[in-house]
Design an enzyme around this catalytic site. Sequence first.
Site, short mmCIF file in Angstrom:
data_model
loop_
_atom_site.label_atom_id
_atom_site.label_comp_id
_atom_site.label_asym_id
_atom_site.label_seq_id
_atom_site.Cartn_x
_atom_site.Cartn_y
_atom_site.Cartn_z
N SER A 17 0.83 -1.20 0.00
CA SER A 17 0.00 0.00 0.00
C SER A 17 0.87 1.25 0.00
O SER A 17 1.88 1.31 0.71
CB SER A 17 -0.89 0.03 1.25
OG SER A 17 -1.81 -1.03 1.23
N SER A 18 0.47 2.25 -0.79
CA SER A 18 1.14 3.55 -0.84
C SER A 18 2.62 3.37 -1.19
O SER A 18 2.92 2.88 -2.28
CB SER A 18 0.93 4.26 0.50
OG SER A 18 1.29 5.61 0.40
#
Length: 292
Positions: free
Chosen positions: A136-137
């Site tokens: 994520s991210s």
Amino acid sequence: MHISTSVLGGIAAICATANGALTRVNDFGTNPTNLQMNIYVPSKVAAKPAIILGLHYCGGSGEAYSSSTKYNSLADQKGFINIFPSTKKDNNCWEVNTVKGLSHDAGGDNQGLVAMINYTIKKYNADPTKVFVTGSSSGCMMTNVMIATYPEVFAAATCYSGVAAGCLAGSPGASPSSANPDCANGKVIKTQAQWVDQVKAMYPGYSGSYPRIMTYHGTADNVVFIPNLGEQLKEWSGIHGVSFTKNVTNTPQSGYTELVYGDGTKVLGVSAAGVGHTVPVHESEDLKWFGL
Ligand SMILES: *[C@@H]1O[C@H](CO)[C@@H](O)[C@H](O)[C@H]1NC(C)=O
Ligand SMILES: *[C@@H]1O[C@H](CO)[C@@H](O)[C@H](O)[C@H]1NC(C)=O
């Protein structure tokens, strides 16, 4: 022994909770950037287990990413192994900006992560054809970098709210406070040919295939802006030689649209309407994409 079932059930539940903890592995091999390796091996590990590498967001850790996702309980059901590494540098963001970090075997975070995978394949007789990466991210940015710089290691990738491999090339850092903001702001726009050339230059001489990728992004993301979904799709559809085919609305859930490239087995985008940073992890969709 009428009570035995429930007593055993209770003991099993306690064991399952204890098994949710990660184990630190110290000597896993090449570790040029001093990463931490954490592993989750379910008590009923499969005979030739698959491996999922789960990469945290900036400011996060392997422990935090494992406890905020369902990959460990899914591993309990399916017998695969999870690796949840941690980086402690640059606000705990992954190295997606430097020349060494964007190269094959050049001393970046990516090389240490591959060493963790090698260790796991050897130690648990894992299936080298079933190694997957997600994140994520910053972890999604790193997922893009892993499949660009080590395409032979991974069968497939999924990720949430990141950027194309090479978007942060040359930036002084990779964290919100150290990076050139243009990439996250959606201002790094390239042609498909430029992205393809950039990916190929990360591993010169490699002529094999690249991993399948499914990548999610929220349209209301005001940290890593939505043009970065289009740039990832441009990059990977170019690498795979597939073009946009169609949109499938309200998939995998209401308000999400799947952007299908080719026949949808190599490159898939998911645009999540009104969703910010980051798109919630869809673990069971990940497993479907991985074929687990
Ligand atoms: C991982 O294993 C492969 C195959 O044995 C080897 O060529 C490569 O150098 C190893 N990479 C790392 C970073 O340990
Ligand atoms: C497909 O969906 C995306 C995201 O909602 C949108 O930007 C794009 O215009 C759509 N394309 C077509 C051809 O409908």
